[in-house]
Design a protein around this motif. Structure first.
Motif, short mmCIF file in Angstrom:
data_model
loop_
_atom_site.label_atom_id
_atom_site.label_comp_id
_atom_site.label_asym_id
_atom_site.label_seq_id
_atom_site.Cartn_x
_atom_site.Cartn_y
_atom_site.Cartn_z
N SER A 11 5.53 32.62 60.46
CA SER A 11 4.94 32.03 59.25
C SER A 11 3.46 31.69 59.38
O SER A 11 2.76 31.60 58.38
N CYS A 12 2.98 31.50 60.61
CA CYS A 12 1.58 31.10 60.78
C CYS A 12 0.95 31.81 61.97
O CYS A 12 0.73 33.02 61.91
N ASP A 13 0.69 31.09 63.06
CA ASP A 13 -0.01 31.72 64.18
C ASP A 13 0.85 31.82 65.45
O ASP A 13 0.32 32.11 66.51
N PHE A 45 -12.91 29.85 64.83
CA PHE A 45 -13.09 29.66 63.39
C PHE A 45 -12.70 28.25 62.96
O PHE A 45 -12.90 27.87 61.80
N GLY A 46 -12.11 27.47 63.86
CA GLY A 46 -11.71 26.11 63.54
C GLY A 46 -10.48 26.03 62.67
O GLY A 46 -10.17 24.98 62.09
N GLY A 47 -9.73 27.09 62.56
CA GLY A 47 -8.51 27.11 61.76
C GLY A 47 -7.92 28.51 61.76
O GLY A 47 -8.54 29.47 62.26
N VAL A 48 -6.74 28.64 61.19
CA VAL A 48 -6.04 29.93 61.20
C VAL A 48 -6.65 30.88 60.18
O VAL A 48 -6.82 30.53 59.01
N GLU A 51 -5.63 37.02 58.15
CA GLU A 51 -5.64 38.43 58.55
C GLU A 51 -5.52 38.58 60.07
O GLU A 51 -4.84 39.49 60.56
N VAL A 52 -6.16 37.69 60.80
CA VAL A 52 -6.06 37.72 62.27
C VAL A 52 -4.63 37.40 62.70
O VAL A 52 -4.08 38.04 63.61
N ALA A 53 -4.01 36.42 62.04
CA ALA A 53 -2.64 36.05 62.37
C ALA A 53 -1.68 37.21 62.12
O ALA A 53 -0.80 37.50 62.95
N SER A 54 -1.85 37.89 60.99
CA SER A 54 -0.96 39.00 60.67
C SER A 54 -1.06 40.11 61.71
O SER A 54 -0.04 40.65 62.17
#
Length: 348
Positions: A11-13, A45-48, A51-54
Motif C-alpha cells: 500500500s505504501c513503501d 525527498f522527505g516523504g514517499v 512513482e518511486v514506491a510503485s
C-alpha cells in the motif's frame, strides 16, 4: 485440515509477503513475514514518492516472496488462498500488489481475497495475543491514519468512532522531524531524542480536546505548526534549539491526546480491551502512557511487537485467514485497488 494463507502488502513503501497457517479451531499461526522497504529511496525527498514506491514494489515483490517461502520451508504449491491489500493506500503501489496476487491466485488456482489494509493492522495482533474479544476498541496510528475503531468482528464489522481531521500522527512526526533537522521517517529519531529530553519543557497544544470539539476525533496540524513557530522564534532570537526537549514535548503532546481519547472511548462504550497498532504504536512513550492509563482504568491493553506494527504481509495474511474462517465469499479476479477504501469494508 489447516490451510496456508499468503498475504501480499504494497500500500505504501513496504513490500510485504506473509505466510500464516489457519488452524481448524480458527487460530492463526505466523509462519513467515518478509518485508522489503524502499524508505531509503524516499528519504531525500522527505516523504514517499508514489512513482518511486510503485517501481520499488515491482522490483521487490518476487524476491520478497521467495524469501518468505524459504523462511517458512514451504512451496508455492502449498498455498491454499491469497490475501492482498486492496486499499486504502497509494493507487500505483496498490495495483502492483493486486496484480501480483491475481497472478499467483490464477496460477495456483486458489481463491483470492482483497482485504482492507487498516483492518489488517488490527488483525495482526491475533498473531501475537490470540483471538480478539468481541467487541474491542482499536487505536490505529500510522503515517497516514489516526483512527479510533470499534471492532465487533474483525472479518466483517468495524465501525469508526473517530479519525484525524487533518494530519495523522505519523505525518506530524515526519514534519516535526524535518523542522528539527532529524532524519526521515521522523518517528524513530524523535523517539530517540525525546528519551534525552524533558517532556514538560515546552507546553505544546493538545488539539481537539476542548469541550466543543468532537470527542473522538484528532487533529495534529496545529501541534505541528506550534512546534515550527516555536523553533522559528527561538532561531530569530539567536538561541540554540534544544532538540531533545522539543522532541520530548512534542511527543508528550501526541501521546497524551491519543491515549486520553482512547481511554475515554473505552470507558464511554464499556469496552474492556484496547488494541493499539500501526507504525506509531512502536513509539515508546505512546505505549508506556497507554499502559499506565489503561491499568488505572481497568482496561486490557494489547500492542503487537514493533515488527508487526509497521506495514507487513503478515497482517494481510492474518486478516485473510480470519475472513476465510468466517466464510466470507472470495473476491473476483477482476477486483481493482481502491485508494480510498473505507475501514468499514473489510473485504472486497
Amino acid at each position: 485440515m489447516s490451510r496456508i494463507i499468503m498475504g501480499v502488502e504494497s500500500s505504501c513503501d513496504e513490500t510485504g509477503i506473509g505466510l500464516v497457517r489457519l488452524h481448524d479451531d480458527g487460530t492463526v499461526e505466523l509462519l513467515a513475514d518478509e518485508v522489503a522497504s524502499s524508505v531509503e529511496q524516499h528519504a531525500r525527498f522527505g516523504g514517499v514518492v508514489p512513482e518511486v514506491a510503485s517501481r520499488a514494489h515491482l522490483e521487490a515483490l518476487v524476491p520478497t516472496a521467495t524469501r518468505a517461502f524459504e523462511a517458512a520451508d514451504l512451496k508455492l504449491s502449498d498455498v491454499d488462498a491469497i490475501a492482498v491489500t486492496a486499499g486504502p493506500g497509494l493507487a500505483g503501489a496498490l495495483l502492483v500488489g493486486v496484480a501480483a496476487a491475481k497472478g499467483y491466485a490464477a496460477a495456483l488456482d486458489v481463491p483470492l481475497y482483497g482485504v482492507n489494509h487498516l483492518a489488517g493492522h488490527i488483525a495482526v495482533d491475533t498473531l501475537q495475543h490470540g483471538p480478539l474479544p468481541s467487541p474491542c476498541l482499536a487505536l490505529l496510528v500510522s503515517g497516514g491514519h489516526t483512527q479510533l475503531l470499534r471492532v465487533d468482528d474483525i472479518a466483517s464489522s468495524i465501525t469508526e468512532l473517530g479519525s484525524t481531521v487533518d494530519d495523522a500522527a505519523g505525518e506530524a512526526y515526519d514534519k516535526v522531524a524535518r523542522v528539527l533537522d532529524l532524519p526521515y521517517p521522523g518517528g524513530p529519531p524523535i523517539d530517540k531524542a525525546a528519551k534525552r529530553g524533558n517532556p514538560a519543557a515546552i507546553k505544546f497544544p493538545r488539539g481537539m480536546t476542548g469541550p466543543r470539539d468532537a470527542k473522538f476525533d484528532f487533529s495534529f496540524s496545529g501541534l505541528k505548526t506550534a512546534v515550527a513557530r516555536w523553533v522559528e522564534e527561538a532561531e530569530s532570537r539567536g538561541e540554540e534549539i534544544p532538540v531533545d526537549d522539543v522532541a520530548a514535548s512534542f511527543q508528550e503532546a501526541v501521546a497524551d491526546v491519543l491515549t486520553a481519547k482512547a481511554v475515554r472511548a473505552a470507558k464511554e462504550t464499556g469496552i474492556g480491551t484496547l488494541v493499539i497498532s500501526g507504525g506509531v504504536a512502536a513509539n515508546s512513550r505512546l505505549s508506556a502512557l497507554a499502559r499506565e492509563r489503561c491499568e488505572a482504568a481497568g482496561i486490557t491493553l494489547r500492542v503487537p511487537r514493533p515488527r508487526l506494527c509497521t506495514d507487513n504481509g503478515a497482517m494481510i495474511a492474518a486478516l485473510g485467514a480470519h475472513v476465510i474462517a468466517a466464510g466470507v465469499e472470495r473476491s473476483s479476479l477482476d477486483i481493482s485497488a481502491n485508494p480510498a477504501l473505507p475501514v468499514g469494508v473489510v473485504s472486497v
